[in-house]
Motif scaffolding. Structure first.
Motif, short mmCIF file in Angstrom:
data_model
loop_
_atom_site.label_atom_id
_atom_site.label_comp_id
_atom_site.label_asym_id
_atom_site.label_seq_id
_atom_site.Cartn_x
_atom_site.Cartn_y
_atom_site.Cartn_z
N UNK A 156 -9.97 1.29 -1.37
CA UNK A 156 -10.47 2.51 -0.73
C UNK A 156 -9.34 3.24 -0.02
N UNK A 157 -8.51 2.51 0.68
CA UNK A 157 -7.36 3.12 1.35
C UNK A 157 -6.37 3.70 0.37
N UNK A 158 -6.12 2.97 -0.70
CA UNK A 158 -5.19 3.46 -1.73
C UNK A 158 -5.71 4.75 -2.35
N UNK A 159 -6.97 4.79 -2.69
CA UNK A 159 -7.54 6.00 -3.29
C UNK A 159 -7.46 7.19 -2.34
N UNK A 184 0.83 -1.20 0.00
CA UNK A 184 0.00 0.00 0.00
C UNK A 184 0.86 1.26 0.00
N UNK A 185 1.92 1.25 0.77
CA UNK A 185 2.81 2.41 0.84
C UNK A 185 3.52 2.67 -0.48
N UNK A 186 4.05 1.63 -1.09
CA UNK A 186 4.77 1.79 -2.35
C UNK A 186 3.81 2.22 -3.46
N UNK A 187 2.65 1.61 -3.53
CA UNK A 187 1.67 1.98 -4.55
C UNK A 187 1.22 3.43 -4.37
N UNK A 188 1.00 3.83 -3.13
CA UNK A 188 0.60 5.21 -2.84
C UNK A 188 1.70 6.17 -3.24
N UNK A 189 2.92 5.85 -2.88
CA UNK A 189 4.03 6.74 -3.17
C UNK A 189 4.25 6.90 -4.67
N UNK A 190 4.24 5.80 -5.41
CA UNK A 190 4.48 5.85 -6.85
C UNK A 190 3.39 6.67 -7.54
#
Length: 117
Positions: A75-78, A6-12
């Motif tokens: 939902x969290x990613x968005x 989740x952190x890496x996807x959010x950051x990218x």
């Protein structure tokens, strides 16, 4: 492991989208500049927990979004991408503003295009 994903996807996603929001903030079009400034202002002033709760509960108001937003990861990613994009956009904007006028002139003298500069 889920937190790392989740952190890496959010950051990218936030770094890429934040760059485009920062470019929109430096645009020559007033409407685009205002929209980018409004986006940054709104999502930087909105607490992340409130945004997470809102996005996760959005399918109750709009049932058509339930297929995607009822998944906690999505939902969290968005919610995190919306929030972090505003912060990253300010970082990119600060970097773009810090480049002096002389650097742009030097790029033109070297024959670089506007996009290249």
């Amino acid at each position: 492991m889920l937190v790392v994903e989740l952190s890496v996807a959010t950051w990218v996603l936030a770094v890429v989208l934040g760059f485009f929001v920062a470019l929109a903030d430096r645009s020559g079009l007033m409407v685009v500049r205002r929209a980018a400034a409004l986006y940054v202002w709104f999502f930087r002033s909105l607490p992340l927990l409130v945004l997470l709760i809102f996005v996760y509960n959005l399918p109750q108001a709009f049932p058509s979004t339930s297929a995607l937003l009822s998944i906690p990861f999505v939902a969290g990613l968005l919610a995190m991408v919306l929030s972090e994009t505003a912060y990253i956009a300010e970082i990119h904007r600060g970097a773009l503003v810090s480049v002096g006028k002389g650097q742009y002139e030097a790029g033109r003298v070297l024959g670089l295009s506007r996009a290249g500069i």
